[in-house]
Design a protein around this motif. Structure first.
Motif, PDB file in Angstrom:
ATOM      1  N   PHE B 123     -22.763  -6.164-101.693  1.00  0.00           N
ATOM      2  CA  PHE B 123     -22.759  -7.464-100.648  1.00  0.00           C
ATOM      3  C   PHE B 123     -23.952  -8.357-100.829  1.00  0.00           C
ATOM      4  CE2 PHE B 123     -19.541  -4.819 -97.988  1.00  0.00           C
ATOM      5  CZ  PHE B 123     -18.552  -5.312 -98.749  1.00  0.00           C
ATOM      6  N   ALA B 124     -25.245  -7.458-100.990  1.00  0.00           N
ATOM      7  CA  ALA B 124     -26.441  -8.343-100.889  1.00  0.00           C
ATOM      8  C   ALA B 124     -26.777  -8.778-102.309  1.00  0.00           C
ATOM      9  CB  ALA B 124     -27.579  -7.548-100.336  1.00  0.00           C
ATOM     10  N   GLY B 125     -26.073  -8.372-103.340  1.00  0.00           N
ATOM     11  CA  GLY B 125     -26.233  -8.844-104.817  1.00  0.00           C
ATOM     12  C   GLY B 125     -27.630  -8.269-105.502  1.00  0.00           C
ATOM     13  N   VAL B 126     -28.075  -7.105-104.861  1.00  0.00           N
ATOM     14  CA  VAL B 126     -29.147  -6.329-105.356  1.00  0.00           C
ATOM     15  C   VAL B 126     -28.735  -5.564-106.680  1.00  0.00           C
ATOM     16  CG1 VAL B 126     -30.861  -4.477-104.989  1.00  0.00           C
ATOM     17  CG2 VAL B 126     -30.052  -5.977-103.144  1.00  0.00           C
ATOM     18  N   GLN B 184     -12.132  -1.685-105.656  1.00  0.00           N
ATOM     19  CA  GLN B 184     -12.218  -2.655-106.496  1.00  0.00           C
ATOM     20  C   GLN B 184     -13.596  -3.660-106.506  1.00  0.00           C
ATOM     21  OE1 GLN B 184      -9.569  -1.828-104.396  1.00  0.00           O
ATOM     22  NE2 GLN B 184      -7.915  -3.304-104.443  1.00  0.00           N
ATOM     23  N   ASP B 185     -13.925  -3.686-105.278  1.00  0.00           N
ATOM     24  CA  ASP B 185     -15.173  -4.459-105.005  1.00  0.00           C
ATOM     25  C   ASP B 185     -16.358  -3.948-105.826  1.00  0.00           C
ATOM     26  OD1 ASP B 185     -13.728  -6.046-103.453  1.00  0.00           O
ATOM     27  OD2 ASP B 185     -14.281  -5.433-101.484  1.00  0.00           O
ATOM     28  N   ILE B 186     -16.264  -2.608-105.603  1.00  0.00           N
ATOM     29  CA  ILE B 186     -17.359  -1.708-106.293  1.00  0.00           C
ATOM     30  C   ILE B 186     -17.227  -2.055-107.938  1.00  0.00           C
ATOM     31  CG2 ILE B 186     -18.593   0.342-106.679  1.00  0.00           C
ATOM     32  CD1 ILE B 186     -17.322   1.481-104.129  1.00  0.00           C
ATOM     33  N   ASP B 187     -15.828  -1.907-108.337  1.00  0.00           N
ATOM     34  CA  ASP B 187     -15.552  -2.003-109.619  1.00  0.00           C
ATOM     35  C   ASP B 187     -16.134  -3.379-110.333  1.00  0.00           C
ATOM     36  OD1 ASP B 187     -14.830   0.469-110.273  1.00  0.00           O
ATOM     37  OD2 ASP B 187     -12.732   0.025-109.732  1.00  0.00           O
ATOM     38  N   THR B 188     -16.016  -4.476-109.495  1.00  0.00           N
ATOM     39  CA  THR B 188     -16.285  -5.733-109.995  1.00  0.00           C
ATOM     40  C   THR B 188     -17.684  -6.115-109.837  1.00  0.00           C
ATOM     41  OG1 THR B 188     -15.484  -6.640-108.047  1.00  0.00           O
ATOM     42  CG2 THR B 188     -14.115  -6.791-109.817  1.00  0.00           C
ATOM     43  N   ALA B 190     -20.449  -3.799-108.747  1.00  0.00           N
ATOM     44  CA  ALA B 190     -21.467  -2.791-109.188  1.00  0.00           C
ATOM     45  C   ALA B 190     -21.034  -1.370-109.775  1.00  0.00           C
ATOM     46  CB  ALA B 190     -22.447  -2.459-107.973  1.00  0.00           C
ATOM     47  N   PRO B 191     -20.332  -1.655-110.949  1.00  0.00           N
ATOM     48  CA  PRO B 191     -19.594  -0.190-111.187  1.00  0.00           C
ATOM     49  C   PRO B 191     -20.767   0.730-111.500  1.00  0.00           C
ATOM     50  CG  PRO B 191     -19.828  -2.155-113.114  1.00  0.00           C
ATOM     51  CD  PRO B 191     -20.503  -2.892-111.776  1.00  0.00           C
ATOM     52  N   PHE B 192     -21.849   0.566-111.759  1.00  0.00           N
ATOM     53  CA  PHE B 192     -22.916   1.703-111.989  1.00  0.00           C
ATOM     54  C   PHE B 192     -22.777   2.545-110.726  1.00  0.00           C
ATOM     55  CE2 PHE B 192     -27.285   3.244-112.463  1.00  0.00           C
ATOM     56  CZ  PHE B 192     -27.012   4.093-113.426  1.00  0.00           C
ATOM     57  N   LEU B 193     -22.528   2.016-109.504  1.00  0.00           N
ATOM     58  CA  LEU B 193     -22.396   2.869-108.379  1.00  0.00           C
ATOM     59  C   LEU B 193     -21.528   4.211-108.659  1.00  0.00           C
ATOM     60  CD1 LEU B 193     -22.448   0.635-105.420  1.00  0.00           C
ATOM     61  CD2 LEU B 193     -24.513   1.882-106.137  1.00  0.00           C
ATOM     62  N   LYS B 194     -20.440   3.878-109.463  1.00  0.00           N
ATOM     63  CA  LYS B 194     -19.405   4.775-109.735  1.00  0.00           C
ATOM     64  C   LYS B 194     -19.811   5.618-111.028  1.00  0.00           C
ATOM     65  CE  LYS B 194     -15.107   3.070-107.721  1.00  0.00           C
ATOM     66  NZ  LYS B 194     -13.841   2.496-108.293  1.00  0.00           N
ATOM     67  N   PHE B 195     -21.120   5.714-111.384  1.00  0.00           N
ATOM     68  CA  PHE B 195     -21.408   6.563-112.641  1.00  0.00           C
ATOM     69  C   PHE B 195     -20.984   7.900-112.792  1.00  0.00           C
ATOM     70  CE2 PHE B 195     -24.726   9.000-114.907  1.00  0.00           C
ATOM     71  CZ  PHE B 195     -24.452   8.661-116.144  1.00  0.00           C
TER      72      PHE B 195
END
Lengths: 258, 360
Positions: B123-126, B184-188, B190-195
């Motif tokens: 959400f914060a675009g970091v 889906q939001d994570i995938d679009t 910040a996919p790296f969170l799901k590493f």
């Protein structure tokens, strides 16, 4: 005149309204066994604690080998080569003899393993521990790797004394080292004290046991009501004299009797 | 004067007969150790053996009951995958229990940090890498906060972490607005969170990176605890804190580092959990703290501190996973899984007590 190993002047420690140390002096000379005796509550532990940094005195100065020091913890005193054998020994029961001897000053492996991975050099520590225990005739334990909790009371005391003897360069403080031991084990500890003195390391021995004190001490510091009453030479006085001084039944000799 | 010198050499008068004293050590009727006593002794020296044996026995038992499906490479790797997050938490918990403490806030730190990472990155675009870094440092901070209350304010670990559990939980509800972040939001964003959700297949087994992370964490902590001075100090503190202090260990500093490290490991579990679960839910892992304690206890680490190997917690977590999977595949109702885990805890602690009663 020879510089005393420890010289304390006018030490004062108050806890609220209680004065534990009341302008007391203290002196330890090179190569001697100095016994510190006194009635319960006389403050003999307090004065010794002030010397090793376990309590911080409110007033007074402490000189070690002529240089003023201000320890804020026993760890600092230890870094100067002052070792303490506590009454309850300060050993970790589940750790091995070797681990216990090196607590707080472990040896790391040489090279990158020690430098970056901080790996301990266990073989070196075990060898050192074995050598030290052998030197003091204590290598009766089966293995240097066995946990301290499997040792008898006398053997544990041996480990604690060996640890102190191995690392002390200035002096050793022993708090009631024979209090919890049987006749034979006490004998062993007294022999250890004489062994350590023979290597030139002075010892401060806090004890209630008059026969033991009179046997090993070169001088006796008698503490009464928070200060040094006098020091005596055990060859010139009897045990009943010492008890009489320490309980106030008899007037003490002049301060510099010994 | 000659008197004193002789006494100095020979000791006290009453000790004169000591030379002739009986040198026999107390011997008792030679009693052959029973098999049980010998087992007790071996287990005393190798506390991790119990969970290893339990794990092997339960594996073979469920293999027999549930048949081939249980023993398939796929199912076994699935168990590994399922226990990975609780396993990492159990590693953090072990560190603290070895110091004779307990941490009720491990799961709260984990979820809080996953929420922090998710909100910052999605959400914060970091940038995700940066968000993760903040989360990991946040974990250290949360752990140090626990450690500070315990060492400086001298509060008991149980009370401290009971309090911070609520505090961290409230914070994570506030930050997340009690809303989940969808996969889906994570995938679009910040996919790296799901590493750590990534996986690879070896002969039917599906190994996720989170399972590998768990194993790496255990090996690293095992090394630190057993091969470094720091680790010896951690054990010494758990064994007898006062003795450790007197023998020259700066116990407060060591404890602070333990809590900080545990917090870091929890945050790492938080990152891994995003990959494992696929989304970030503030309500997830609410009982994670208790599950981690369960794994530690079943793993034979003493709650009284100073004893047990961290590897035990890995086996403890695996035992729980094997029981869950085995009972499920045997077609047993979920409630009996919970029932069985309960008994496991009680039996594990009973065995620990029995082993510690061993005569040396």
């Amino acid at each position: 005149m020879i510089t005393p190993v420890v010289q304390a002047r006018g030490i004062v420690k108050r806890y609220g309204h209680v004065t534990a140390i009341d302008h007391s002096d203290f002196e330890l000379r090179p190569g001697e066994v100095l016994a510190v005796i006194g009635d319960n509550g006389a403050g003999k532990s307090s004065i010794v604690k002030a010397i090793c940094g376990a309590t911080i005195p409110d007033e007074g100065e402490i000189l070690i080998e002529g240089k003023p020091v201000e320890f804020s913890s026993p760890i600092e005193a230890r870094e100067m080569g002052i070792e303490i054998v506590y009454q309850n020994l300060a050993l970790s029961p589940a750790l091995s003899i070797a681990d216990n001897m090196f607590t707080g000053r472990e040896i790391r492996k040489k090279g990158w393993l020690g430098k970056y991975l901080r790996m301990l050099d266990k073989p070196a520590m075990e060898k050192f521990a074995r050598d030290k225990l052998t030197e003091l005739g204590l290598m009766t334990v089966q293995s240097i790797k066995q946990p301290v909790e499997t040792l008898s009371g006398g053997q544990r005391q041996g480990v604690a004394v060996a640890r102190a003897a191995a690392f002390a360069t200035k002096f050793i403080i022993m708090d009631e080292p024979t209090a919890a031991l049987g006749v034979k084990e006490s004998r062993k500890v007294l022999e250890l004290i004489q062994d350590v003195r023979a290597r030139g390391i002075p010892i401060i021995l806090i004890s209630h046991n008059m026969p033991h004190v009179f046997e090993v001490a070169d001088r006796i510091h008698i503490h009464r009501l928070g200060k040094r009453l006098c020091t005596i030479d055990p060859k010139d006085y009897t045990m009943s004299d010492a008890v009489a001084f320490m309980t106030g039944a008899k007037e003490p000799p002049a301060e510099d009797a010994a | 004067m000659s008197d004193t010198t002789t006494t100095a050499q020979k000791g006290q008068d009453f000790e004169k007969t000591l030379d002739q004293s009986d040198t026999k050590v107390a011997t008792f009727e030679v009693k052959h150790h029973t098999l049980l006593e010998r087992i007790q002794h071996v287990l005393h020296n190798n506390p991790t053996l119990v969970p290893v044996i339990v794990l092997l026995v339960s594996l073979s038992a469920f293999g027999l009951i549930a048949g081939g499906t249980f023993f398939s490479a796929f199912n076994l790797s699935l168990i590994l995958q399922q226990v990975s997050i609780i396993g990492i938490l159990a590693a953090a918990q072990s560190l603290i229990i070895i110091t004779a403490g307990i941490d009720l806030s491990v799961a709260a730190i984990m979820v809080l940090m996953s929420v922090v990472m998710g909100n910052l990155a999605v959400f914060a675009g970091v940038p995700s890498g940066f968000a993760i870094l903040i989360g990991l440092f946040g974990g250290i901070g949360a752990g140090v906060m626990n450690g500070w209350f315990i060492t400086k304010v001298k509060l008991p670990p149980f009370i401290t972490t009971l309090g911070t559990w609520s505090i961290f939980y409230a914070l994570l509800l506030w930050i997340s607005g009690a809303q989940s972040i969808r996969g889906q939001d994570i995938d679009t964003e910040a996919p790296f969170l799901k590493f750590f959700g990534a996986a690879f297949n070896i002969g039917g087994a599906r190994i996720t990176l989170s399972a590998l992370l768990m194993i790496v964490v255990f090996i690293a902590l095992w090394y630190m605890l057993n091969k470094t001075a720091w680790g010896r100090h951690v054990y010494a503190i758990g064994d007898d804190k006062d003795a450790a202090e007197m023998s020259g260990i700066r116990t407060d500093r060591t404890l602070l580092s333990v809590y900080g490290l545990a917090g870091f490991v929890c945050a790492l579990a938080g990152w891994a959990s995003i990959g494992r679960v696929g989304s970030i839910s503030p309500q997830s892992f609410y009982e994670g703290n208790l599950d981690s304690i369960t794994a530690v206890v079943i793993g034979g680490i003493s709650l009284f501190g100073g004893r047990g190997s961290i590897m035990g917690a890995l086996f403890g977590a695996l035992i729980v996973g094997v029981f869950r999977s085995g009972l499920r595949l045997s077609g047993v109702d979920v409630l009996w899984q919970v029932f069985a885990i309960g008994w496991l805890i009680i039996i594990a602690v009973a065995i620990d007590q029995w082993i510690r009663r061993v005569s040396a």
